[in-house]
Design an enzyme around this catalytic site. Structure first.
Site, PDB file in Angstrom:
ATOM      1  N   GLY A 243       0.780  -1.232   0.000  1.00  0.00           N
ATOM      2  CA  GLY A 243       0.000   0.000   0.000  1.00  0.00           C
ATOM      3  C   GLY A 243       0.808   1.277   0.000  1.00  0.00           C
ATOM      4  N   GLY A 245       2.433   2.459  -2.457  1.00  0.00           N
ATOM      5  CA  GLY A 245       2.350   3.147  -3.744  1.00  0.00           C
ATOM      6  C   GLY A 245       3.320   2.641  -4.791  1.00  0.00           C
ATOM      7  N   GLU A 462      -9.245   0.828  31.436  1.00  0.00           N
ATOM      8  CA  GLU A 462      -8.770   1.845  30.487  1.00  0.00           C
ATOM      9  C   GLU A 462      -8.127   3.025  31.206  1.00  0.00           C
ATOM     10  OE1 GLU A 462      -8.454   1.098  27.495  1.00  0.00           O
ATOM     11  OE2 GLU A 462      -9.685  -0.711  27.591  1.00  0.00           O
TER      12      GLU A 462
HETATM   13  P1  ADP Z   1       1.430  -1.099  -3.515  1.00  0.00           P
HETATM   14  O1  ADP Z   1       1.592  -1.446  -4.942  1.00  0.00           O
HETATM   15  O2  ADP Z   1       2.670  -0.525  -2.907  1.00  0.00           O
HETATM   16  O3  ADP Z   1       0.864  -2.172  -2.662  1.00  0.00           O
HETATM   17  P2  ADP Z   1      -0.494   0.711  -4.575  1.00  0.00           P
HETATM   18  O4  ADP Z   1       0.352   1.478  -5.513  1.00  0.00           O
HETATM   19  O5  ADP Z   1      -1.324  -0.350  -5.158  1.00  0.00           O
HETATM   20  O6  ADP Z   1       0.391   0.096  -3.412  1.00  0.00           O
HETATM   21  O7  ADP Z   1      -1.375   1.727  -3.745  1.00  0.00           O
HETATM   22  C1  ADP Z   1      -2.769   1.601  -3.674  1.00  0.00           C
HETATM   23  C2  ADP Z   1      -3.423   2.959  -3.744  1.00  0.00           C
HETATM   24  O8  ADP Z   1      -3.085   3.746  -2.623  1.00  0.00           O
HETATM   25  C3  ADP Z   1      -2.981   3.772  -4.932  1.00  0.00           C
HETATM   26  O9  ADP Z   1      -3.748   3.490  -6.054  1.00  0.00           O
HETATM   27  C4  ADP Z   1      -3.202   5.186  -4.452  1.00  0.00           C
HETATM   28  O10 ADP Z   1      -4.519   5.583  -4.618  1.00  0.00           O
HETATM   29  C5  ADP Z   1      -2.924   5.099  -2.988  1.00  0.00           C
HETATM   30  N1  ADP Z   1      -1.546   5.496  -2.716  1.00  0.00           N
HETATM   31  C6  ADP Z   1      -0.564   4.712  -2.243  1.00  0.00           C
HETATM   32  N2  ADP Z   1       0.582   5.397  -2.086  1.00  0.00           N
HETATM   33  C7  ADP Z   1       0.334   6.651  -2.485  1.00  0.00           C
HETATM   34  C8  ADP Z   1       1.122   7.840  -2.574  1.00  0.00           C
HETATM   35  N3  ADP Z   1       2.415   7.846  -2.211  1.00  0.00           N
HETATM   36  N4  ADP Z   1       0.534   8.942  -3.035  1.00  0.00           N
HETATM   37  C9  ADP Z   1      -0.762   8.941  -3.388  1.00  0.00           C
HETATM   38  N5  ADP Z   1      -1.554   7.871  -3.344  1.00  0.00           N
HETATM   39  C10 ADP Z   1      -1.025   6.727  -2.880  1.00  0.00           C
HETATM   40 ZN    ZN Z   2      -5.886  -3.034  28.181  1.00  0.00          ZN
END
Ligand code: ADP
Ligand code: ZN
Length: 652
Positions: A243, A245, A462
């Site tokens: 995630g 990017g 808590e």
């Molecule tokens: P990975 O391939 O590293 O698992 P992705 O490129 O598939 O991650 O990221 C999933 C989505 O998260 C992207 O399509 C985008 O919308 C969002 N995202 C992730 N990183 C960024 C970033 N650095 N800037 C903007 N959006 C991002």
């Molecule tokens: Zn606890």
């Protein structure tokens, strides 16, 4: 990091979990079952025929002959079939279980001739003018029908399998020669068709982005680089947590350079049939070279690029062949052709060294989780089309989301927008973001009814966490305390670091452990009894103490020796088995972990006893208001935020 009270055996809440991949073709099974059913009905109704023949006892049959009520009979083997002129109502005998079956009215009948021959039957039939026919023994109604309906289902099944096979082959399989089975599943993102992704859409991961600018340049004007005999990179390995990017970056490189983008997940290469993966790789590279300059993006390269010889069970040779094919292809084209392969992984350590050799994936671009500034930039990208209220401060949201990846942030913005829409607002407010964040981190609110005694106990638990979060030097500021059940947790104390942390001092880890044990400590101080509510706290505290002893060299007894398996920094899981330690060392590790936990617990109890009045005050406020934010917590307890760690010089 929230410390929470949980029900026993509860799994941790899925924070930022990705949705699962598409399911295996369940429709195939449905059609198969349907076919079986159709088959059955066919046989049932067409072969046996629709008419109802009732078997009647021989005596009934004979009585009716005498009564002149039998029209005609025909004899097949040991049975006699026939038709009564007038329907006969016959009462079948009482069943074995004592129940009395209903009387049946019979027109078409069948009866079985008794073993003892009835010498008078023939004469009796003739006397009563019953037409007698005899037929040879035959199992089906007629040969033609038998053929059609007997073999039909078989044909249907064969046809069905043929169809399955065709379908499978359309999706790839076997060698390229066989019905195009080796066609790669790479999707070609044509620039006109896809909304163009550029570096504008990527934020917060500037170092990675900068390293890829050169690739864009090369794709735009390869001559510039090759003129003097230099070679451009062929393969770039993007390394980072899920995630962050990586896919987005690869798309942006293609978008910026204006070249086609072929994307495939390495897992798709590997099928059950050996040789398919290699064929697909060949096909993918062929397509890309025809479209050059172009980008090939291979996601999750570790699925095929795992070091040979340490492959997971099954498919070893298939994986090896696929990997070899990738290597061959990468060696086979010159960088002048303008094809660049970008591959993504979050497990760089398991990759086969051959993949990383010069001329292959010899460049490595690390895509880190964004820092606070980065998160703000990513928030800006994803809120471009979201109407924000004036009270929304993206800097504040960025500060509240340490550890979030780009994908997590996109998810947060989306959840907040959905919430605002559900609340029938025209703009998204800070409250929507906060609520969305809480939902993502802690799960949705769970409407369970708790007794007053339970609520009080949870409030003490808590509050124990929260008060220690204020008292122990170096603890993360307490952001929120709630006793509203959410997800798996019955209550939550949410502490958030003031800054992004990359390096954790020992004292900070100790403060964390003391805080984690604060829930149980408060329960014990106040009630003197124990509950299951501290399960998750204990688990986390133990893990951290074990890390201090086995990974970070923070135990004088064990020293600076690596005693734990290596950890993947992107996934937070361990590789391989535990480091080999002697039995004696293992015992020492346990003792040291135990010591750290015990010391921390004692300290937690001591502090809570000393500040019992503040604990009680916080509990009273929680029982009244359910949730308290940072400011309210400070007011109610009368404590200042936790003092920072004093930087002590190393002793001795
Ligand atoms: P990975 O391939 O590293 O698992 P992705 O490129 O598939 O991650 O990221 C999933 C989505 O998260 C992207 O399509 C985008 O919308 C969002 N995202 C992730 N990183 C960024 C970033 N650095 N800037 C903007 N959006 C991002
Ligand atoms: Zn606890």
């Amino acid at each position: 990091m929230p410390t929470s009270q949980r029900t026993p055996k509860a799994d941790p809440p899925e924070v930022n979990g990705k949705s699962s991949e598409s399911l295996p073709p369940r429709r195939t099974w449905a059609s198969f079952l349907l076919l079986l059913l159709a088959n059955y009905l066919l046989v049932r109704f067409l072969i046996l025929g629709p008419e109802q023949v009732t078997v009647v006892p021989y005596t009934v049959f004979k009585q009716q002959v005498v009564a002149g009520n039998v029209d005609a009979v025909y004899n097949r083997g040991e049975t006699v079939e026939g038709r009564f002129e007038n329907p006969v109502t016959w009462q079948p005998p009482v069943r074995g279980d004592g129940s009395r079956p209903e009387a049946v009215t019979v027109t078409d009948f069948e009866t079985i001739l008794p073993y003892f021959l009835d010498p008078g039957l023939e004469q009796l039939l003739i006397d009563n003018q019953v037409e007698i026919r005899a037929e040879p023994i035959q199992t089906g109604p007629s040969t033609l029908w038998t053929l059609v309906f007997g073999l039909g289902p078989a044909f249907l099944i064969i046809g069905f399998y043929f169809w399955l096979f065709r379908r499978a082959s359309r999706q790839g399989g076997l060698g390229a020669g066989m019905m195009g089975m080796g066609k790669s599943k790479a999707r070609r993102f044509d620039l006109e068709a896809e909304a163009k992704v550029t570096f504008e859409d990527v934020a917060g991961i500037d170092e990675a982005e900068n390293e890829l600018v050169e690739i864009v340049d090369f794709l735009k004007a390869p001559e510039k680089y090759t003129r003097l005999g230099g070679t451009a990179p062929k393969g770039v390995l993007l390394v980072g947590a899920p995630g962050t990017g990586k896919t987005l970056l690869a798309k942006a490189v293609a978008g910026e350079a204006g070249v086609p983008f072929f994307s495939v997940s390495a897992a798709e290469f590997v099928e059950m049939i050996v040789g398919v993966g290699a064929a697909r790789v060949r096909d993918l590279f062929k397509q890309a070279r025809e479209a050059a300059p172009a980008i090939i993006f291979i996601d999750e390269i570790d699925a095929v690029g795992r070091a040979r010889g340490q492959v997971a069970i099954g498919g070893a040779s298939e994986q090896e062949q696929t990997l070899n094919q990738i290597l061959t292809e990468m060696d086979g084209f010159s960088s002048r052709e303008g094809v660049i392969v970008l591959a993504a992984t979050n497990q760089p350590d398991v990759l086969d060294k051959a993949l990383l050799r010069p001329g292959r994936f010899d460049r490595r671009v690390v895509v880190n989780l964004p820092d606070k500034t980065g998160r703000k930039a990513i928030l800006e990208v994803h809120t471009r089309d979201v109407p924000l209220a004036a009270d929304v401060d993206l800097r504040e949201i960025a500060a509240n989301t340490p550890g979030f990846s780009g994908a997590d942030i996109r998810n947060l913005v989306n959840e907040a927008a959905l919430l605002a829409a559900r609340r029938e607002q025209n703009v998204v407010h800070t409250k929507d973001f906060n609520d969305a964040l809480e939902k993502i981190l802690l799960g949705p609110e769970r409407p369970i009814l708790l007794s007053q005694a339970d609520r009080e106990r949870i409030a003490y638990h808590e509050s124990g966490h929260a008060v220690l979060g204020l008292l122990v030097p170096g603890a993360d500021p307490v952001h929120r305390v709630t006793i509203v059940p959410r997800g798996q947790a019955l209550g939550v104390t949410y502490q958030r670091p003031q800054t992004d942390r990359y390096n954790y001092p020992e004292e900070y880890l100790r403060a964390r452990i003391i805080g984690m044990l604060g829930g149980r400590a408060a329960e014990e101080v106040v009630y003197g009894t124990r509950t299951t509510g501290a399960e998750n706290d204990i688990e986390q505290a133990t893990q951290m103490a074990r890390g201090m002893v086995t990974r970070w060299g923070m135990s004088d007894k064990l020293g600076l020796v690596q005693l734990a398996p290596k950890q993947n920094p992107y996934l937070g899981i361990s590789y391989g088995n535990d480091a080999p330690v002697s039995e004696e060392t293992a015992r020492l590790i346990d003792a040291e972990v135990r010591r750290i936990i015990d010391e921390s617990y004692t300290e937690a109890k001591r502090l809570l006893q000393e500040h019992r009045a503040r604990l009680d005050a916080l509990v009273a406020a929680l029982l009244e208001r359910d949730t308290l934010d940072e400011q309210e917590i400070l007011e109610v307890t009368g404590l200042p935020p936790a003092p920072p760690l004093e930087s002590r010089p190393l002793q001795q």
